[in-house]
Design an enzyme around this catalytic site. Structure first.
Site, PDB file in Angstrom:
ATOM      1  N   HIS A  51       0.844  -1.203   0.000  1.00  0.00           N
ATOM      2  CA  HIS A  51       0.000   0.000   0.000  1.00  0.00           C
ATOM      3  C   HIS A  51       0.875   1.247   0.000  1.00  0.00           C
ATOM      4  O   HIS A  51       2.013   1.222   0.498  1.00  0.00           O
ATOM      5  CB  HIS A  51      -0.881   0.029   1.254  1.00  0.00           C
ATOM      6  CG  HIS A  51      -1.995  -0.978   1.246  1.00  0.00           C
ATOM      7  ND1 HIS A  51      -2.982  -0.985   2.191  1.00  0.00           N
ATOM      8  CD2 HIS A  51      -2.253  -2.001   0.395  1.00  0.00           C
ATOM      9  CE1 HIS A  51      -3.836  -1.970   1.922  1.00  0.00           C
ATOM     10  NE2 HIS A  51      -3.401  -2.610   0.840  1.00  0.00           N
ATOM     11  N   GLU A  53       0.875   3.963   1.794  1.00  0.00           N
ATOM     12  CA  GLU A  53       1.353   4.434   3.109  1.00  0.00           C
ATOM     13  C   GLU A  53       2.494   3.569   3.619  1.00  0.00           C
ATOM     14  O   GLU A  53       3.486   4.073   4.147  1.00  0.00           O
ATOM     15  CB  GLU A  53       0.220   4.403   4.148  1.00  0.00           C
ATOM     16  CG  GLU A  53      -1.013   5.186   3.781  1.00  0.00           C
ATOM     17  CD  GLU A  53      -2.074   4.294   3.135  1.00  0.00           C
ATOM     18  OE1 GLU A  53      -1.760   3.597   2.152  1.00  0.00           O
ATOM     19  OE2 GLU A  53      -3.216   4.317   3.612  1.00  0.00           O
ATOM     20  N   CYS A  81      -5.968   1.930   5.969  1.00  0.00           N
ATOM     21  CA  CYS A  81      -6.574   0.646   6.324  1.00  0.00           C
ATOM     22  C   CYS A  81      -5.992   0.191   7.674  1.00  0.00           C
ATOM     23  O   CYS A  81      -5.098   0.839   8.217  1.00  0.00           O
ATOM     24  CB  CYS A  81      -6.263  -0.368   5.219  1.00  0.00           C
ATOM     25  SG  CYS A  81      -4.547  -0.942   5.243  1.00  0.00           S
ATOM     26  N   CYS A  84      -2.038  -0.323   7.498  1.00  0.00           N
ATOM     27  CA  CYS A  84      -1.269   0.925   7.421  1.00  0.00           C
ATOM     28  C   CYS A  84      -1.412   1.731   8.709  1.00  0.00           C
ATOM     29  O   CYS A  84      -0.446   2.340   9.172  1.00  0.00           O
ATOM     30  CB  CYS A  84      -1.687   1.739   6.205  1.00  0.00           C
ATOM     31  SG  CYS A  84      -1.243   0.919   4.660  1.00  0.00           S
TER      32      CYS A  84
HETATM   33 ZN    ZN Z   1      -3.242   0.279   3.770  1.00  0.00          ZN
END
Ligand code: ZN
Length: 159
Positions: A51, A53, A81, A84
């Site tokens: 991801h 981040e 999420c 993260c």
């Molecule tokens: Zn994430």
């Protein structure tokens, strides 16, 4: 200032889009300077944890030479999420600014707020909704185009 850095995160999200990735971008800022920027690469890497981040956190740790990212702000185009948000807590990021809310996975205030829970040993200041319209529009357009392409493919198969 938040809008300025969010625009850079949006630029990152657009890079993801060009790769056929869901357009999500992140930048990490320390002393008004960008120390890391990244975009979602889940399809490219075929790796569920890549991801925006998380990749930005990895780069920022490398840049500062420490796992501690104190006195930094993370900007993300979409609400982080659970994974993260966990990484944000563990890296001691002070402040998180995000654009669009994520009703399906957001853990910075929507489904829960992992970033500001007194039971953890670290808490972040969270600001939501910065350039939310622009951040959300990127995603809406991306998924609309994706559905359109799938529809066209199905149509072709019938012919
Ligand atoms: Zn994430």
């Amino acid at each position: 200032m938040d809008e300025f850095f969010m625009k850079l995160a949006i630029e990152e999200a657009k890079k993801a889009e060009q790769l056929g990735e869901v357009p999500i971008g992140a930048v990490i800022v320390k002393n008004n300077e960008v120390i890391a920027s990244a975009h979602n690469l889940r399809e490219t890497t075929k790796n569920a944890v890549t991801h925006a981040e998380l990749l930005a956190i990895e780069k920022a740790c490398e840049a500062v030479g420490s796992w501690r990212l104190e006195e930094t702000t993370l900007y993300a185009t979409l609400e982080p999420c659970p994974m993260c948000s966990g990484a944000i807590l563990l890296s001691r990021i002070d402040r998180v600014v995000y654009g669009a809310v994520d009703p399906k996975a957001g853990c910075a205030g929507t489904l829960m707020n992992l970033l500001d829970d007194s039971r953890f040993n670290h808490r972040c200041d969270v600001v939501s909704g910065v350039l939310a319209g622009e951040c959300g529009m990127l995603l809406t357009t991306f998924f609309r185009n994706l559905r359109q392409r799938k529809k066209e493919q199905k149509q072709k198969m019938k012919e």
